[in-house]
Design a protein around this motif. Structure first.
Motif, PDB file in Angstrom:
ATOM      1  N   TYR A   1       4.653  -0.237  -5.540  1.00 52.83           N
ATOM      2  CA  TYR A   1       5.081   0.817  -6.820  1.00 52.83           C
ATOM      3  C   TYR A   1       4.935   0.552  -8.292  1.00 52.83           C
ATOM      4  CZ  TYR A   1       8.161   4.394  -9.201  1.00 52.83           C
ATOM      5  OH  TYR A   1       8.737   5.105  -9.957  1.00 52.83           O
ATOM      6  N   LEU A   2       5.275  -0.755  -8.715  1.00 54.08           N
ATOM      7  CA  LEU A   2       5.094  -1.302  -9.852  1.00 54.08           C
ATOM      8  C   LEU A   2       3.643  -1.347 -10.172  1.00 54.08           C
ATOM      9  CD1 LEU A   2       7.805  -4.114 -10.000  1.00 54.08           C
ATOM     10  CD2 LEU A   2       8.065  -1.850 -11.083  1.00 54.08           C
ATOM     11  N   ILE A   3       2.665  -1.949  -9.306  1.00 51.11           N
ATOM     12  CA  ILE A   3       1.514  -2.027  -9.594  1.00 51.11           C
ATOM     13  C   ILE A   3       0.688  -0.571  -9.911  1.00 51.11           C
ATOM     14  CG2 ILE A   3      -1.022  -2.413  -8.411  1.00 51.11           C
ATOM     15  CD1 ILE A   3       0.509  -4.735  -6.843  1.00 51.11           C
ATOM     16  N   SER A   4       1.334   0.320  -9.216  1.00 50.05           N
ATOM     17  CA  SER A   4       0.841   1.647  -9.304  1.00 50.05           C
ATOM     18  C   SER A   4       1.674   2.164 -10.673  1.00 50.05           C
ATOM     19  CB  SER A   4       1.217   2.567  -8.319  1.00 50.05           C
ATOM     20  OG  SER A   4       0.697   3.890  -8.374  1.00 50.05           O
TER      21      SER A   4
ATOM     22  N   ILE B   1       0.778  -1.150   0.034  1.00 52.78           N
ATOM     23  CA  ILE B   1      -0.157   0.040   0.072  1.00 52.78           C
ATOM     24  C   ILE B   1       0.935   1.157  -0.109  1.00 52.78           C
ATOM     25  CG2 ILE B   1      -1.821   1.353   1.288  1.00 52.78           C
ATOM     26  CD1 ILE B   1      -2.801  -1.414   2.359  1.00 52.78           C
ATOM     27  N   SER B   2       1.872   1.110   0.711  1.00 56.06           N
ATOM     28  CA  SER B   2       2.701   2.297   0.993  1.00 56.06           C
ATOM     29  C   SER B   2       3.312   2.672  -0.406  1.00 56.06           C
ATOM     30  CB  SER B   2       3.685   2.386   2.073  1.00 56.06           C
ATOM     31  OG  SER B   2       3.201   2.289   3.416  1.00 56.06           O
ATOM     32  N   GLY B   3       4.129   1.538  -1.229  1.00 56.31           N
ATOM     33  CA  GLY B   3       4.611   1.430  -2.440  1.00 56.31           C
ATOM     34  C   GLY B   3       3.800   2.067  -3.286  1.00 56.31           C
ATOM     35  N   TYR B   4       2.492   1.685  -3.385  1.00 59.50           N
ATOM     36  CA  TYR B   4       1.522   1.977  -4.316  1.00 59.50           C
ATOM     37  C   TYR B   4       1.352   3.635  -4.336  1.00 59.50           C
ATOM     38  CZ  TYR B   4      -2.947   2.140  -6.574  1.00 59.50           C
ATOM     39  OH  TYR B   4      -3.910   2.452  -7.659  1.00 59.50           O
ATOM     40  N   HIS B   5       1.311   4.271  -3.087  1.00 65.92           N
ATOM     41  CA  HIS B   5       1.127   5.869  -3.145  1.00 65.92           C
ATOM     42  C   HIS B   5       2.397   6.329  -3.202  1.00 65.92           C
ATOM     43  CE1 HIS B   5      -2.887   5.342  -2.100  1.00 65.92           C
ATOM     44  NE2 HIS B   5      -2.736   4.628  -1.223  1.00 65.92           N
ATOM     45  N   PHE B   6       3.664   5.507  -3.147  1.00 64.67           N
ATOM     46  CA  PHE B   6       5.013   6.294  -3.373  1.00 64.67           C
ATOM     47  C   PHE B   6       5.021   6.843  -4.787  1.00 64.67           C
ATOM     48  CE2 PHE B   6       9.709   6.113  -3.623  1.00 64.67           C
ATOM     49  CZ  PHE B   6       9.868   6.702  -2.742  1.00 64.67           C
ATOM     50  N   ILE B   7       4.351   6.427  -5.779  1.00 64.66           N
ATOM     51  CA  ILE B   7       4.597   6.940  -7.122  1.00 64.66           C
ATOM     52  C   ILE B   7       4.413   8.290  -7.142  1.00 64.66           C
ATOM     53  CG2 ILE B   7       2.027   6.814  -7.608  1.00 64.66           C
ATOM     54  CD1 ILE B   7       4.552   5.537  -9.751  1.00 64.66           C
ATOM     55  N   ASN B   8       3.910   8.827  -6.033  1.00 64.84           N
ATOM     56  CA  ASN B   8       3.573  10.440  -5.981  1.00 64.84           C
ATOM     57  C   ASN B   8       4.880  11.272  -5.662  1.00 64.84           C
ATOM     58  OD1 ASN B   8       0.669  10.335  -6.660  1.00 64.84           O
ATOM     59  ND2 ASN B   8       0.422   9.934  -4.601  1.00 64.84           N
ATOM     60  N   VAL B   9       5.980  10.311  -5.190  1.00 64.68           N
ATOM     61  CA  VAL B   9       7.265  11.002  -4.972  1.00 64.68           C
ATOM     62  C   VAL B   9       7.960  10.960  -5.922  1.00 64.68           C
ATOM     63  CG1 VAL B   9       9.260  10.721  -3.405  1.00 64.68           C
ATOM     64  CG2 VAL B   9       6.801  10.118  -2.409  1.00 64.68           C
ATOM     65  N   THR B  10       8.347  12.116  -6.618  1.00 62.99           N
ATOM     66  CA  THR B  10       8.983  12.160  -7.710  1.00 62.99           C
ATOM     67  C   THR B  10      10.337  12.849  -7.862  1.00 62.99           C
ATOM     68  OG1 THR B  10       7.593  14.194  -8.303  1.00 62.99           O
ATOM     69  CG2 THR B  10       6.839  11.996  -9.295  1.00 62.99           C
ATOM     70  N   ASN B  11      10.561  13.560  -6.816  1.00 66.13           N
ATOM     71  CA  ASN B  11      11.957  14.193  -6.660  1.00 66.13           C
ATOM     72  C   ASN B  11      12.647  14.200  -5.622  1.00 66.13           C
ATOM     73  OD1 ASN B  11      10.961  16.909  -5.087  1.00 66.13           O
ATOM     74  ND2 ASN B  11       9.808  17.030  -7.123  1.00 66.13           N
ATOM     75  N   ILE B  12      13.746  14.605  -5.311  1.00 64.23           N
ATOM     76  CA  ILE B  12      14.408  14.394  -3.917  1.00 64.23           C
ATOM     77  C   ILE B  12      13.910  15.198  -2.825  1.00 64.23           C
ATOM     78  CG2 ILE B  12      16.149  16.248  -4.464  1.00 64.23           C
ATOM     79  CD1 ILE B  12      17.043  12.990  -3.032  1.00 64.23           C
ATOM     80  N   ASP B  13      13.449  16.281  -3.326  1.00 68.14           N
ATOM     81  CA  ASP B  13      12.775  17.278  -2.350  1.00 68.14           C
ATOM     82  C   ASP B  13      11.456  16.364  -1.627  1.00 68.14           C
ATOM     83  OD1 ASP B  13      14.652  19.254  -2.410  1.00 68.14           O
ATOM     84  OD2 ASP B  13      13.461  20.325  -3.873  1.00 68.14           O
TER      85      ASP B  13
ATOM     86  N   VAL C   1      12.942   0.519 -13.861  1.00 72.00           N
ATOM     87  CA  VAL C   1      11.958  -0.694 -13.175  1.00 72.00           C
ATOM     88  C   VAL C   1      12.394  -2.143 -13.363  1.00 72.00           C
ATOM     89  CG1 VAL C   1       9.971   0.867 -13.159  1.00 72.00           C
ATOM     90  CG2 VAL C   1      10.407  -0.210 -15.161  1.00 72.00           C
ATOM     91  N   PHE C   2      13.232  -2.029 -14.518  1.00 70.06           N
ATOM     92  CA  PHE C   2      13.543  -3.490 -14.900  1.00 70.06           C
ATOM     93  C   PHE C   2      14.547  -3.945 -13.576  1.00 70.06           C
ATOM     94  CE2 PHE C   2      16.783  -6.606 -16.424  1.00 70.06           C
ATOM     95  CZ  PHE C   2      15.892  -7.823 -16.910  1.00 70.06           C
ATOM     96  N   LEU C   3      15.488  -3.062 -13.521  1.00 71.89           N
ATOM     97  CA  LEU C   3      16.608  -3.380 -12.339  1.00 71.89           C
ATOM     98  C   LEU C   3      15.894  -3.356 -11.127  1.00 71.89           C
ATOM     99  CD1 LEU C   3      19.729  -3.979 -12.257  1.00 71.89           C
ATOM    100  CD2 LEU C   3      19.983  -1.601 -11.866  1.00 71.89           C
ATOM    101  N   GLY C   4      15.128  -2.618 -10.804  1.00 65.30           N
ATOM    102  CA  GLY C   4      14.540  -2.500  -9.623  1.00 65.30           C
ATOM    103  C   GLY C   4      13.739  -3.758  -9.201  1.00 65.30           C
ATOM    104  N   SER C   5      12.921  -4.255 -10.238  1.00 70.52           N
ATOM    105  CA  SER C   5      12.229  -5.309 -10.021  1.00 70.52           C
ATOM    106  C   SER C   5      13.115  -6.738 -10.065  1.00 70.52           C
ATOM    107  CB  SER C   5      11.370  -5.670 -11.437  1.00 70.52           C
ATOM    108  OG  SER C   5      10.547  -4.796 -11.758  1.00 70.52           O
ATOM    109  N   LEU C   6      14.235  -6.840 -10.632  1.00 65.92           N
ATOM    110  CA  LEU C   6      15.103  -7.938 -10.431  1.00 65.92           C
ATOM    111  C   LEU C   6      15.781  -7.942  -9.089  1.00 65.92           C
ATOM    112  CD1 LEU C   6      16.675 -10.174 -11.921  1.00 65.92           C
ATOM    113  CD2 LEU C   6      18.448  -8.378 -12.392  1.00 65.92           C
ATOM    114  N   ALA C   7      16.070  -6.688  -8.571  1.00 60.10           N
ATOM    115  CA  ALA C   7      16.873  -6.485  -7.423  1.00 60.10           C
ATOM    116  C   ALA C   7      15.814  -6.922  -6.144  1.00 60.10           C
ATOM    117  CB  ALA C   7      17.379  -5.019  -7.271  1.00 60.10           C
ATOM    118  N   SER C   8      14.588  -6.586  -6.341  1.00 63.85           N
ATOM    119  CA  SER C   8      13.440  -6.834  -5.163  1.00 63.85           C
ATOM    120  C   SER C   8      13.252  -8.324  -5.380  1.00 63.85           C
ATOM    121  CB  SER C   8      12.094  -5.996  -5.607  1.00 63.85           C
ATOM    122  OG  SER C   8      11.401  -6.576  -6.817  1.00 63.85           O
TER     123      SER C   8
END
Length: 321
Positions: free
Chosen positions: A193-196, A56-68, A137-144
């Motif tokens: 995050y990927l689902i989102s 759930i948290s990762g799904y909403h994390f899609i709204n975090v788009t920059n370092i700030d 996202v491919f590298l992230g998916s593989l790492a996860s």
């Protein structure tokens, strides 16, 4: 292409259900009636709670788009963690000795989290990793996936005592070795995050989700069954099939339509139950022995009661939920 999402009320009710699962898990639900039913709930059904919270948290994390935005997100969770760590100081501070070993223990507790609060530092680590992989996202998916498999292997090797602890200098049957931000939190967080990112709830037909959910539940409870009759000892967090069940369960609830105007209140109530429930369990603990099932219900109801007051306080200070 990333999908930006707004509040989904069905997910708010899912959070409340999952919080109830956590309370019942920690209260050892059904152990006074049946060891096998206790296993299939406490070591089975209820174990979907925390992974799904991460999703759930990762799904909403899609709204975090920059370092700030990442900094603001991390700062909010860190402040939440410090506040609740202080609220639970009466539970853990007395276990800290007044010497160098005590200082090391306090540092370790701060990093890994006290009891259920481990979820908060794990979420910060998961979010930072997810942000790092946002451009690939491919590298992230593989790492996860790899990290999750490593966690599952450590869990099984430790619980089944497949490697003697003295042969590897430490005992693998320790929660933080497999239930941490890298091997447990991040894989589920990134799955959310990927689902989102791919808008999975909007792409899959409901009939397909129902079928996948039935298959995932069957596979998961078969794994739970194996662990009941196998050589496993202790609790179990890193079930292999959780990586299939929890995302499908999440998508299923995303597709459930609940039209009410108090979803935010339900979400805050669920968070309050999660954070405060150890106090409810402690309050009823002296009368719990031999009555764990009733005790679980009492603890959840009392947690709801306490959560109402916590929500009211949060409406004033905006920093405890």
């Amino acid at each position: 292409m990333a999908f930006m999402h707004h509040r989904n009320t069905s997910l708010d009710f899912l959070k409340l259900i999952l919080s109830a699962f956590v309370v019942a898990l920690h209260a050892d639900f059904l152990i006074d009636y049946s060891p096998i039913l206790n296993h299939f709930t406490v070591q089975g059904l209820f174990r979907v709670a925390v992974p799904t919270f991460f999703i759930i948290s990762g799904y909403h994390f899609i709204n975090v788009t920059n370092i700030d935005q990442l900094y603001i997100w991390c700062k909010r969770i860190f402040l939440l963690y410090i506040i609740w760590l202080l609220i639970y100081a009466p539970f853990w501070f007395s276990t800290i000795s007044h010497d160098f070993n005590g200082l090391k223990r306090m540092f370790f507790l701060f990093i890994t989290g006290y009891h259920h609060l481990w979820y908060l530092p794990a979420m910060i680590g998961s979010g930072c990793l997810a942000f790092y992989f946002r451009g690939n996202v491919f590298l992230g998916s593989l790492a996860s996936a790899i990290l999750f498999i490593v966690g599952v292997v450590i869990q099984y090797v430790g619980n089944y005592k497949l490697v003697l602890s003295h042969s590897i200098f430490f005992d693998l049957d320790v929660n933080f070795l497999h239930r941490n931000f890298a091997l447990f939190g991040f894989p589920f967080f990134y799955f959310g995050y990927l689902i989102s990112y791919y808008g999975i709830p909007f792409r899959l037909k409901k009939s397909t989700v129902y079928l996948l959910l039935c298959l995932a539940l069957t596979a998961y409870f078969f794994e739970v069954f194996i662990n009941y009759f196998g050589a496993s000892v202790g609790g179990f967090d890193n079930y292999l099939m959780l990586f299939f069940l929890c995302p499908i369960l999440f998508v299923f609830f995303c597709q459930v339509e609940i039209n009410v105007g108090f979803g935010k209140a339900v979400s805050l109530l669920a968070a309050g139950v999660y954070f405060v429930h150890p106090y409810a369990i402690w309050f009823f603990g002296k009368i719990a022995e031999g009555r764990e099932t009733v005790f679980s219900i009492y603890a959840f109801v009392f947690s709801m009661f306490l959560s109402i007051f916590i929500v009211k306080i949060n409406n004033k200070v905006r920093c405890i939920l």
